[in-house]
Design a protein around this motif. Structure first.
Motif, PDB file in Angstrom:
ATOM      1  N   GLY A   1     -24.365-111.685 -29.329  1.00 29.41           N
ATOM      2  CA  GLY A   1     -23.296-112.481 -29.909  1.00 29.41           C
ATOM      3  C   GLY A   1     -23.654-113.234 -31.165  1.00 29.41           C
ATOM      4  O   GLY A   1     -22.787-113.879 -31.767  1.00 29.41           O
ATOM      5  N   ASP A   2     -24.921-113.187 -31.605  1.00 30.87           N
ATOM      6  CA  ASP A   2     -25.311-113.811 -32.865  1.00 30.87           C
ATOM      7  C   ASP A   2     -26.560-113.105 -33.408  1.00 30.87           C
ATOM      8  O   ASP A   2     -27.119-112.217 -32.778  1.00 30.87           O
ATOM      9  N   TYR A   3     -26.990-113.526 -34.615  1.00 32.88           N
ATOM     10  CA  TYR A   3     -28.090-112.862 -35.309  1.00 32.88           C
ATOM     11  C   TYR A   3     -29.414-113.629 -35.228  1.00 32.88           C
ATOM     12  O   TYR A   3     -30.377-113.253 -35.900  1.00 32.88           O
ATOM     13  N   GLN A   4     -29.497-114.676 -34.426  1.00 31.83           N
ATOM     14  CA  GLN A   4     -30.661-115.554 -34.485  1.00 31.83           C
ATOM     15  C   GLN A   4     -31.969-114.806 -34.211  1.00 31.83           C
ATOM     16  O   GLN A   4     -32.961-114.990 -34.923  1.00 31.83           O
ATOM     17  N   ILE A   5     -32.000-113.956 -33.193  1.00 30.90           N
ATOM     18  CA  ILE A   5     -33.228-113.227 -32.864  1.00 30.90           C
ATOM     19  C   ILE A   5     -33.650-112.338 -34.029  1.00 30.90           C
ATOM     20  O   ILE A   5     -34.843-112.237 -34.356  1.00 30.90           O
ATOM     21  N   ALA A   6     -32.677-111.702 -34.672  1.00 30.31           N
ATOM     22  CA  ALA A   6     -32.984-110.812 -35.800  1.00 30.31           C
ATOM     23  C   ALA A   6     -33.592-111.593 -36.962  1.00 30.31           C
ATOM     24  O   ALA A   6     -34.585-111.156 -37.568  1.00 30.31           O
ATOM     25  N   PHE A   7     -33.014-112.742 -37.301  1.00 31.33           N
ATOM     26  CA  PHE A   7     -33.536-113.543 -38.413  1.00 31.33           C
ATOM     27  C   PHE A   7     -34.938-114.065 -38.113  1.00 31.33           C
ATOM     28  O   PHE A   7     -35.827-114.008 -38.970  1.00 31.33           O
ATOM     29  N   MET A   8     -35.153-114.560 -36.904  1.00 29.19           N
ATOM     30  CA  MET A   8     -36.450-115.135 -36.552  1.00 29.19           C
ATOM     31  C   MET A   8     -37.540-114.053 -36.520  1.00 29.19           C
ATOM     32  O   MET A   8     -38.657-114.259 -37.012  1.00 29.19           O
ATOM     33  N   SER A   9     -37.227-112.892 -35.946  1.00 28.84           N
ATOM     34  CA  SER A   9     -38.211-111.813 -35.876  1.00 28.84           C
ATOM     35  C   SER A   9     -38.605-111.333 -37.262  1.00 28.84           C
ATOM     36  O   SER A   9     -39.783-111.070 -37.540  1.00 28.84           O
ATOM     37  N   SER A  10     -37.626-111.216 -38.142  1.00 27.85           N
ATOM     38  CA  SER A  10     -37.913-110.773 -39.500  1.00 27.85           C
ATOM     39  C   SER A  10     -38.796-111.778 -40.235  1.00 27.85           C
ATOM     40  O   SER A  10     -39.706-111.398 -40.982  1.00 27.85           O
ATOM     41  N   GLY A  11     -38.563-113.065 -40.024  1.00 30.51           N
ATOM     42  CA  GLY A  11     -39.389-114.089 -40.647  1.00 30.51           C
ATOM     43  C   GLY A  11     -40.836-114.010 -40.201  1.00 30.51           C
ATOM     44  O   GLY A  11     -41.765-114.121 -41.014  1.00 30.51           O
ATOM     45  N   LEU A  12     -41.057-113.779 -38.910  1.00 27.44           N
ATOM     46  CA  LEU A  12     -42.421-113.652 -38.394  1.00 27.44           C
ATOM     47  C   LEU A  12     -43.112-112.413 -38.956  1.00 27.44           C
ATOM     48  O   LEU A  12     -44.309-112.439 -39.271  1.00 27.44           O
ATOM     49  N   LEU A  13     -42.376-111.314 -39.094  1.00 27.13           N
ATOM     50  CA  LEU A  13     -42.946-110.099 -39.680  1.00 27.13           C
ATOM     51  C   LEU A  13     -43.402-110.331 -41.122  1.00 27.13           C
ATOM     52  O   LEU A  13     -44.427-109.798 -41.557  1.00 27.13           O
ATOM     53  N   CYS A  14     -42.644-111.129 -41.871  1.00 27.21           N
ATOM     54  CA  CYS A  14     -43.035-111.430 -43.254  1.00 27.21           C
ATOM     55  C   CYS A  14     -44.369-112.171 -43.311  1.00 27.21           C
ATOM     56  O   CYS A  14     -45.180-111.939 -44.218  1.00 27.21           O
ATOM     57  N   LEU A  15     -44.606-113.042 -42.352  1.00 30.91           N
ATOM     58  CA  LEU A  15     -45.887-113.741 -42.307  1.00 30.91           C
ATOM     59  C   LEU A  15     -47.026-112.769 -41.994  1.00 30.91           C
ATOM     60  O   LEU A  15     -48.143-112.924 -42.507  1.00 30.91           O
ATOM     61  N   VAL A  16     -46.752-111.756 -41.186  1.00 30.91           N
ATOM     62  CA  VAL A  16     -47.741-110.702 -40.937  1.00 30.91           C
ATOM     63  C   VAL A  16     -48.037-109.947 -42.237  1.00 30.91           C
ATOM     64  O   VAL A  16     -49.200-109.671 -42.559  1.00 30.91           O
ATOM     65  N   ALA A  17     -46.987-109.613 -42.991  1.00 30.18           N
ATOM     66  CA  ALA A  17     -47.169-108.891 -44.257  1.00 30.18           C
ATOM     67  C   ALA A  17     -48.015-109.701 -45.231  1.00 30.18           C
ATOM     68  O   ALA A  17     -48.812-109.135 -45.991  1.00 30.18           O
ATOM     69  N   ALA A  18     -47.845-111.022 -45.225  1.00 33.10           N
ATOM     70  CA  ALA A  18     -48.643-111.879 -46.120  1.00 33.10           C
ATOM     71  C   ALA A  18     -50.128-111.716 -45.842  1.00 33.10           C
ATOM     72  O   ALA A  18     -50.954-111.772 -46.767  1.00 33.10           O
ATOM     73  N   GLY A  19     -50.476-111.499 -44.597  1.00 33.39           N
ATOM     74  CA  GLY A  19     -51.873-111.261 -44.270  1.00 33.39           C
ATOM     75  C   GLY A  19     -52.341-109.862 -44.645  1.00 33.39           C
ATOM     76  O   GLY A  19     -53.467-109.672 -45.124  1.00 33.39           O
ATOM     77  N   LEU A  20     -51.485-108.860 -44.467  1.00 30.64           N
ATOM     78  CA  LEU A  20     -51.859-107.480 -44.768  1.00 30.64           C
ATOM     79  C   LEU A  20     -52.204-107.278 -46.240  1.00 30.64           C
ATOM     80  O   LEU A  20     -53.173-106.575 -46.569  1.00 30.64           O
ATOM     81  N   VAL A  21     -51.416-107.876 -47.134  1.00 31.55           N
ATOM     82  CA  VAL A  21     -51.590-107.579 -48.556  1.00 31.55           C
ATOM     83  C   VAL A  21     -52.910-108.077 -49.115  1.00 31.55           C
ATOM     84  O   VAL A  21     -53.391-107.569 -50.132  1.00 31.55           O
ATOM     85  N   LEU A  22     -53.517-109.041 -48.467  1.00 25.44           N
ATOM     86  CA  LEU A  22     -54.800-109.553 -48.953  1.00 25.44           C
ATOM     87  C   LEU A  22     -55.923-108.526 -48.781  1.00 25.44           C
ATOM     88  O   LEU A  22     -56.978-108.652 -49.407  1.00 25.44           O
ATOM     89  N   ARG A  23     -55.714-107.488 -47.955  1.00 25.28           N
ATOM     90  CA  ARG A  23     -56.729-106.466 -47.721  1.00 25.28           C
ATOM     91  C   ARG A  23     -56.609-105.292 -48.678  1.00 25.28           C
ATOM     92  O   ARG A  23     -57.482-104.424 -48.700  1.00 25.28           O
ATOM     93  N   ILE A  24     -55.555-105.244 -49.476  1.00 25.20           N
ATOM     94  CA  ILE A  24     -55.342-104.109 -50.386  1.00 25.20           C
ATOM     95  C   ILE A  24     -56.399-104.122 -51.489  1.00 25.20           C
ATOM     96  O   ILE A  24     -56.712-105.161 -52.058  1.00 25.20           O
ATOM     97  N   GLY A  25     -56.935-102.939 -51.797  1.00 24.21           N
ATOM     98  CA  GLY A  25     -57.877-102.815 -52.903  1.00 24.21           C
ATOM     99  C   GLY A  25     -59.260-103.319 -52.600  1.00 24.21           C
ATOM    100  O   GLY A  25     -60.066-103.508 -53.524  1.00 24.21           O
ATOM    101  N   ARG A  26     -59.604-103.500 -51.333  1.00 27.10           N
ATOM    102  CA  ARG A  26     -60.923-104.013 -50.981  1.00 27.10           C
ATOM    103  C   ARG A  26     -61.955-102.896 -50.787  1.00 27.10           C
ATOM    104  O   ARG A  26     -63.101-103.169 -50.501  1.00 27.10           O
ATOM    105  N   THR A  27     -61.515-101.633 -50.928  1.00 25.80           N
ATOM    106  CA  THR A  27     -62.446-100.508 -50.820  1.00 25.80           C
ATOM    107  C   THR A  27     -62.478 -99.748 -52.129  1.00 25.80           C
ATOM    108  O   THR A  27     -61.538 -99.794 -52.914  1.00 25.80           O
ATOM    109  N   ARG A  28     -63.563 -99.009 -52.357  1.00 26.92           N
ATOM    110  CA  ARG A  28     -63.710 -98.224 -53.578  1.00 26.92           C
ATOM    111  C   ARG A  28     -63.449 -96.752 -53.295  1.00 26.92           C
ATOM    112  O   ARG A  28     -63.713 -96.272 -52.192  1.00 26.92           O
ATOM    113  N   PRO A  29     -62.965 -95.993 -54.310  1.00 22.79           N
ATOM    114  CA  PRO A  29     -62.814 -94.552 -54.116  1.00 22.79           C
ATOM    115  C   PRO A  29     -64.154 -93.913 -53.770  1.00 22.79           C
ATOM    116  O   PRO A  29     -65.179 -94.240 -54.350  1.00 22.79           O
TER     117      PRO A  29
END
Length: 427
Positions: free
Chosen positions: A382-410
């Motif tokens: 009957g409302d979108y609260q769970i969807a909004f909250m879950s998406s917000g938490l996922l964004c915080l996960v993404a903030a952690g993931l991006v810090l690992r990009i480019g940490r390895t060499r070809p």
């Protein structure tokens, strides 16, 4: 008087095409409630069409990039505009959900997918050396501009005249852009006897020959060997889930649930577009100057916090909702310029457009997943609260993931073969 470099003409034409594509893509958000009222379809049923559209919008990207390599920007973009127009126009005679899935889901999804972020990345990569990040930011902001221009008018048409008139306007808008693209868009600087803007020598990269389908899957094979690909694709999956899929599709219905008129709700999404233009241009400027990983960490973190607060500002004084619009709007697609920059650094100029196409496909898979999931959440709870909250938490996960990009060499040096995409192994 100094002559304007033709790269800026190409950028302007691309901006117009992408602006139109954004208007076409955003239209389902103003159609959800009218379709529900006319046909009795619930939001979960209608959201399936939006999900199909979003999936194809993304999955078309790598194949569109390969087609642009093989047949050129102009042919692919004109074909996409005609496809969008046909799909939008035919929706006016539909009367069953499967027709909505076929037309707005499949046909319009394929058409807009050819004018997605991959087109912006390809144009910026081919035509610009200097100001590349700024141009990419501007072309990405075209989406927000299209949203700003189209949504209030389409919302008014859907509410006061009928949703079919909104679809007709979309179809006509796509056709109007066709001659502009046909006359002015060019594939490469060499086509007009120039080098890219800011380049000191002519582009010597080989044009990918052969089957666009084979080249697209070759780009995927290159990508999946790299951990950076999975980090970029994973974070972009979350990006799509928290933008196009959730807010782009469901903010208007959620606002209507809280007593707003449809035109007012559409205007809210358009105002987000105003701040998105500012945020994306600023992101392009910053991408030319700062570490893209740090920028992405900031963008995803702020977006996550704003989404966590959203369920609590609908019922608050107007200031709370305005605050959300400002912070979320500045961050809407600011992630694109640094993501493209990291993809170019990881996979090279020859490969990055197609590989980025697959990364963008992950973005749209995320968008499609949450578009359907949020519709189902609204239907059952009957409302979108769970969807909004879950998406917000996922964004915080993404903030952690991006810090690992480019940490390895070809692990191996890339080898270029004429007419064939470059392959590289990454550890």
């Amino acid at each position: 008087m100094k002559r304007v470099h033709y790269a800026w003409v190409v950028a302007a034409v691309t901006f117009i095409a992408l602006m139109g594509a954004a208007g076409f893509r955003a239209t389902p958000s103003v159609l959800i409630v009218p379709l529900q009222h006319e046909f009795g379809w619930n939001r979960a049923v209608i959201s399936v069409a939006v999900s199909i559209n979003l999936i194809l919008f993304g999955l078309t990207g790598p194949f569109a990039a390969a087609l642009m390599d093989r047949f050129g920007l102009r042919v692919v973009t004109v074909g996409a505009l005609v496809t969008v127009s046909a799909g939008a126009l035919l929706t006016t005679v539909m009367n069953a959900p499967w027709q909505l899935y076929l037309l707005w889901g499949v046909v319009v999804g394929l058409g807009t997918g050819c004018m997605a972020s991959v087109l912006a990345a390809t144009v910026a990569g081919r035509w610009f050396v200097q100001r590349r990040g700024l141009v990419l930011g501007a072309l990405t902001a075209a989406g927000a501009t299209g949203q700003l221009i189209f949504l209030p008018g389409l919302g008014w048409l859907a509410q006061n005249v009928g949703w079919r008139y909104a679809a007709i306007v979309v179809a006509a808008g796509a056709l109007v852009v066709v001659p502009v693209v046909g006359i002015f868009l060019r594939n490469r600087p060499a086509d007009v006897g120039l080098t890219a803007y800011g380049a000191t020598e002519a582009d010597t990269l080989a044009v990918n020959a052969g089957s666009p389908i084979v080249n697209a899957f070759r780009g995927l094979r290159i990508g999946v060997r790299s951990r950076d690909f999975w980090l970029l694709a994973g974070s972009f999956f979350i990006c799509g889930a928290s933008t196009n899929g959730l807010i782009g599709t469901h903010l208007i219905p959620a606002s209507i649930d809280h007593g707003m008129a449809e035109v007012t709700a559409a205007s809210l999404l358009a105002v987000i577009g105003v701040f998105d233009v500012v945020g994306t241009l600023a992101s392009g400027y910053l991408t030319d100057r700062f570490d893209s990983r740090a920028l992405l960490f900031m963008y995803y973190g702020l977006r996550g916090l704003s989404l966590l607060l959203l369920p609590y500002v609908f019922g608050s004084p107007q200031f709370g909702l305005i605050l959300f619009i400002v912070f979320y709007g500045l961050d809407w697609v600011a992630t694109v310029p640094p993501t493209v920059q990291l993809a170019r650094q990881a996979f090279g100029q020859q490969n990055f457009a197609i590989v980025y196409g697959w990364i963008f496909a992950a973005h749209q898979l995320g968008a499609a997943s949450i578009a359907f999931a949020a519709g189902a959440v609204r239907t059952f709870f009957g409302d979108y609260q769970i969807a909004f909250m879950s998406s917000g938490l996922l964004c915080l996960v993404a903030a952690g993931l991006v810090l690992r990009i480019g940490r390895t060499r070809p692990a191996a040096i890339e080898v270029i073969e004429p007419g064939v995409a470059v392959e590289a192994a990454y550890s």
